[in-house]
Structure formats: structure tokens, C-alpha cells
Design a protein around this motif. Structure first.
Motif, PDB file in Angstrom:
ATOM      1  N   HIS A  24      82.876   4.378  80.045  1.00 30.03           N
ATOM      2  CA  HIS A  24      83.060   4.659  78.616  1.00 30.03           C
ATOM      3  C   HIS A  24      81.817   4.241  77.834  1.00 30.03           C
ATOM      4  O   HIS A  24      81.346   4.954  76.962  1.00 30.03           O
ATOM      5  CB  HIS A  24      84.307   3.935  78.090  1.00 30.03           C
ATOM      6  N   THR A  25      81.275   3.070  78.154  1.00 29.19           N
ATOM      7  CA  THR A  25      80.001   2.617  77.599  1.00 29.19           C
ATOM      8  C   THR A  25      78.980   2.628  78.730  1.00 29.19           C
ATOM      9  O   THR A  25      79.234   2.107  79.804  1.00 29.19           O
ATOM     10  CB  THR A  25      80.115   1.188  77.022  1.00 29.19           C
ATOM     11  N   VAL A  26      77.837   3.252  78.475  1.00 30.46           N
ATOM     12  CA  VAL A  26      76.771   3.350  79.469  1.00 30.46           C
ATOM     13  C   VAL A  26      75.781   2.213  79.223  1.00 30.46           C
ATOM     14  O   VAL A  26      75.329   2.006  78.096  1.00 30.46           O
ATOM     15  CB  VAL A  26      76.060   4.717  79.389  1.00 30.46           C
ATOM     16  N   VAL A  27      75.456   1.469  80.274  1.00 25.32           N
ATOM     17  CA  VAL A  27      74.503   0.365  80.191  1.00 25.32           C
ATOM     18  C   VAL A  27      73.272   0.717  81.026  1.00 25.32           C
ATOM     19  O   VAL A  27      73.402   1.097  82.193  1.00 25.32           O
ATOM     20  CB  VAL A  27      75.130  -0.956  80.696  1.00 25.32           C
ATOM     21  N   VAL A  28      72.091   0.584  80.414  1.00 30.65           N
ATOM     22  CA  VAL A  28      70.827   0.913  81.078  1.00 30.65           C
ATOM     23  C   VAL A  28      69.981  -0.351  81.159  1.00 30.65           C
ATOM     24  O   VAL A  28      69.760  -1.013  80.144  1.00 30.65           O
ATOM     25  CB  VAL A  28      70.058   2.001  80.292  1.00 30.65           C
ATOM     26  N   GLU A  29      69.524  -0.689  82.356  1.00 32.22           N
ATOM     27  CA  GLU A  29      68.630  -1.837  82.569  1.00 32.22           C
ATOM     28  C   GLU A  29      67.363  -1.320  83.237  1.00 32.22           C
ATOM     29  O   GLU A  29      67.437  -0.571  84.211  1.00 32.22           O
ATOM     30  CB  GLU A  29      69.269  -2.871  83.475  1.00 32.22           C
ATOM     31  N   ILE A  30      66.211  -1.747  82.727  1.00 32.98           N
ATOM     32  CA  ILE A  30      64.945  -1.300  83.285  1.00 32.98           C
ATOM     33  C   ILE A  30      64.148  -2.509  83.764  1.00 32.98           C
ATOM     34  O   ILE A  30      63.991  -3.483  83.027  1.00 32.98           O
ATOM     35  CB  ILE A  30      64.129  -0.503  82.259  1.00 32.98           C
ATOM     36  N   LEU A  31      63.685  -2.425  85.011  1.00 33.06           N
ATOM     37  CA  LEU A  31      62.853  -3.470  85.601  1.00 33.06           C
ATOM     38  C   LEU A  31      61.452  -2.918  85.826  1.00 33.06           C
ATOM     39  O   LEU A  31      61.296  -1.798  86.328  1.00 33.06           O
ATOM     40  CB  LEU A  31      63.406  -3.929  86.941  1.00 33.06           C
ATOM     41  N   GLY A  44      79.493   7.438  76.165  1.00 31.20           N
ATOM     42  CA  GLY A  44      79.724   8.752  76.748  1.00 31.20           C
ATOM     43  C   GLY A  44      78.498   9.353  77.399  1.00 31.20           C
ATOM     44  O   GLY A  44      77.835   8.724  78.205  1.00 31.20           O
ATOM     45  N   ASP A  45      78.201  10.606  77.009  1.00 32.67           N
ATOM     46  CA  ASP A  45      77.096  11.350  77.610  1.00 32.67           C
ATOM     47  C   ASP A  45      75.847  11.371  76.734  1.00 32.67           C
ATOM     48  O   ASP A  45      74.945  12.156  76.972  1.00 32.67           O
ATOM     49  CB  ASP A  45      77.532  12.784  77.892  1.00 32.67           C
ATOM     50  N   ARG A  46      75.778  10.523  75.730  1.00 25.75           N
ATOM     51  CA  ARG A  46      74.619  10.524  74.831  1.00 25.75           C
ATOM     52  C   ARG A  46      73.366  10.027  75.547  1.00 25.75           C
ATOM     53  O   ARG A  46      73.369   8.932  76.104  1.00 25.75           O
ATOM     54  CB  ARG A  46      74.874   9.629  73.629  1.00 25.75           C
ATOM     55  N   VAL A  66      67.076   8.346  79.667  1.00 22.05           N
ATOM     56  CA  VAL A  66      68.256   8.402  80.532  1.00 22.05           C
ATOM     57  C   VAL A  66      69.258   9.386  79.937  1.00 22.05           C
ATOM     58  O   VAL A  66      69.609   9.293  78.764  1.00 22.05           O
ATOM     59  CB  VAL A  66      68.907   7.013  80.673  1.00 22.05           C
ATOM     60  N   THR A  67      69.688  10.336  80.761  1.00 27.28           N
ATOM     61  CA  THR A  67      70.746  11.257  80.390  1.00 27.28           C
ATOM     62  C   THR A  67      71.935  10.932  81.288  1.00 27.28           C
ATOM     63  O   THR A  67      71.911  11.224  82.485  1.00 27.28           O
ATOM     64  CB  THR A  67      70.298  12.720  80.590  1.00 27.28           C
ATOM     65  N   PRO A  68      72.992  10.278  80.726  1.00 26.07           N
ATOM     66  CA  PRO A  68      74.090   9.767  81.544  1.00 26.07           C
ATOM     67  C   PRO A  68      74.986  10.813  82.198  1.00 26.07           C
ATOM     68  O   PRO A  68      75.620  10.523  83.192  1.00 26.07           O
ATOM     69  CB  PRO A  68      74.924   8.935  80.566  1.00 26.07           C
ATOM     70  N   PRO A  73      73.917  11.005  86.362  1.00 28.36           N
ATOM     71  CA  PRO A  73      72.854  10.693  85.411  1.00 28.36           C
ATOM     72  C   PRO A  73      71.483  11.083  85.960  1.00 28.36           C
ATOM     73  O   PRO A  73      71.308  11.251  87.170  1.00 28.36           O
ATOM     74  CB  PRO A  73      72.952   9.183  85.229  1.00 28.36           C
ATOM     75  N   SER A  74      70.521  11.219  85.035  1.00 26.86           N
ATOM     76  CA  SER A  74      69.143  11.477  85.436  1.00 26.86           C
ATOM     77  C   SER A  74      68.230  10.595  84.594  1.00 26.86           C
ATOM     78  O   SER A  74      68.587  10.191  83.490  1.00 26.86           O
ATOM     79  CB  SER A  74      68.778  12.954  85.254  1.00 26.86           C
ATOM     80  N   CYS A  75      67.053  10.283  85.140  1.00 23.89           N
ATOM     81  CA  CYS A  75      66.073   9.434  84.454  1.00 23.89           C
ATOM     82  C   CYS A  75      64.709  10.083  84.544  1.00 23.89           C
ATOM     83  O   CYS A  75      64.347  10.647  85.575  1.00 23.89           O
ATOM     84  CB  CYS A  75      65.994   8.057  85.096  1.00 23.89           C
ATOM     85  N   ARG A  76      63.955   9.944  83.446  1.00 23.06           N
ATOM     86  CA  ARG A  76      62.587  10.425  83.410  1.00 23.06           C
ATOM     87  C   ARG A  76      61.713   9.356  82.779  1.00 23.06           C
ATOM     88  O   ARG A  76      62.094   8.742  81.788  1.00 23.06           O
ATOM     89  CB  ARG A  76      62.484  11.699  82.584  1.00 23.06           C
ATOM     90  N   LEU A  77      60.531   9.159  83.355  1.00 22.89           N
ATOM     91  CA  LEU A  77      59.538   8.255  82.782  1.00 22.89           C
ATOM     92  C   LEU A  77      58.621   9.103  81.918  1.00 22.89           C
ATOM     93  O   LEU A  77      58.098  10.121  82.366  1.00 22.89           O
ATOM     94  CB  LEU A  77      58.731   7.571  83.879  1.00 22.89           C
ATOM     95  N   ILE A  78      58.430   8.678  80.672  1.00 25.12           N
ATOM     96  CA  ILE A  78      57.573   9.410  79.749  1.00 25.12           C
ATOM     97  C   ILE A  78      56.392   8.516  79.401  1.00 25.12           C
ATOM     98  O   ILE A  78      56.568   7.461  78.780  1.00 25.12           O
ATOM     99  CB  ILE A  78      58.341   9.823  78.478  1.00 25.12           C
TER     100      ILE A  78
END
Length: 93
Positions: A24-31, A44-46, A66-68, A73-78
Motif C-alpha cells: 500500500h505504501t512503497v518504500v525506496v532505499e538507495i545505497l 500505490g503506483d506513483r 522508481v516506477t512501482p 517495479p522498474s528503476c532507472r539511474l538518471i
């Protein structure tokens, strides 16, 4: 039901890893090189963009987009310098 997804890319000699915990809540962690440098939450999908810095001299600003969902999901480095997104490869942990 929540699930964890892992993504990785090497950029300018540094390791960038992203963990996306869906639900329900998406959590993103970046190392970056094993140290947490970015964190975000969304619903959601935001999609969410997380700015981070690579420890170069001088520091290099990049973002992870990040697109959940709605499926996997997918991730892109910009890279801020050229703005060209690079797909981060999924990893099974």
C-alpha cells in the motif's frame, strides 16, 4: 501484501543499489557503495525520483527514478549531466 525488489547498476566506478518494498505504501532505499544515501516513500503506483550524490571529486549528482507498478517495479539511474536514463538491472537476493 508487501514484497521487496532489488536493482543494481555500476556508474562512474560506484555501486548504486535500490531496494523497493511494494505494498500500500512503497518504500525506496538507495545505497551508494553500501551506504544509504537516499530514501523515499510513495503510495500505490506513483513514480518517485530520489536525488543522490556519487562520492566523486567533486560529487556527482544523479537521481534514481522508481516506477512501482502496476506489475513489477522498474528503476532507472538518471545522470544529471546528460539526463540520459540507464536501466538498473533487477537482482534476486
Amino acid at each position: 501484501m508487501s514484497r521487496r525488489h532489488h536493482f543494481h547498476i555500476d556508474h562512474l566506478g560506484h555501486s548504486v543499489s535500490t531496494t523497493v518494498q511494494t505494498g500500500h505504501t512503497v518504500v525506496v532505499e538507495i545505497l551508494v557503495d553500501g551506504k544509504e544515501t537516499g530514501y523515499a516513500r510513495t503510495r500505490g503506483d506513483r513514480p518517485v525520483t530520489v536525488p543522490v550524490e556519487l562520492p566523486t571529486d567533486p560529487p556527482t549528482a544523479v537521481s534514481v527514478r522508481v516506477t512501482p507498478g502496476p506489475r513489477e517495479p522498474s528503476c532507472r539511474l538518471i545522470a544529471t549531466a546528460d539526463g540520459e536514463p540507464q536501466v538498473m538491472a533487477p537482482r534476486a537476493y
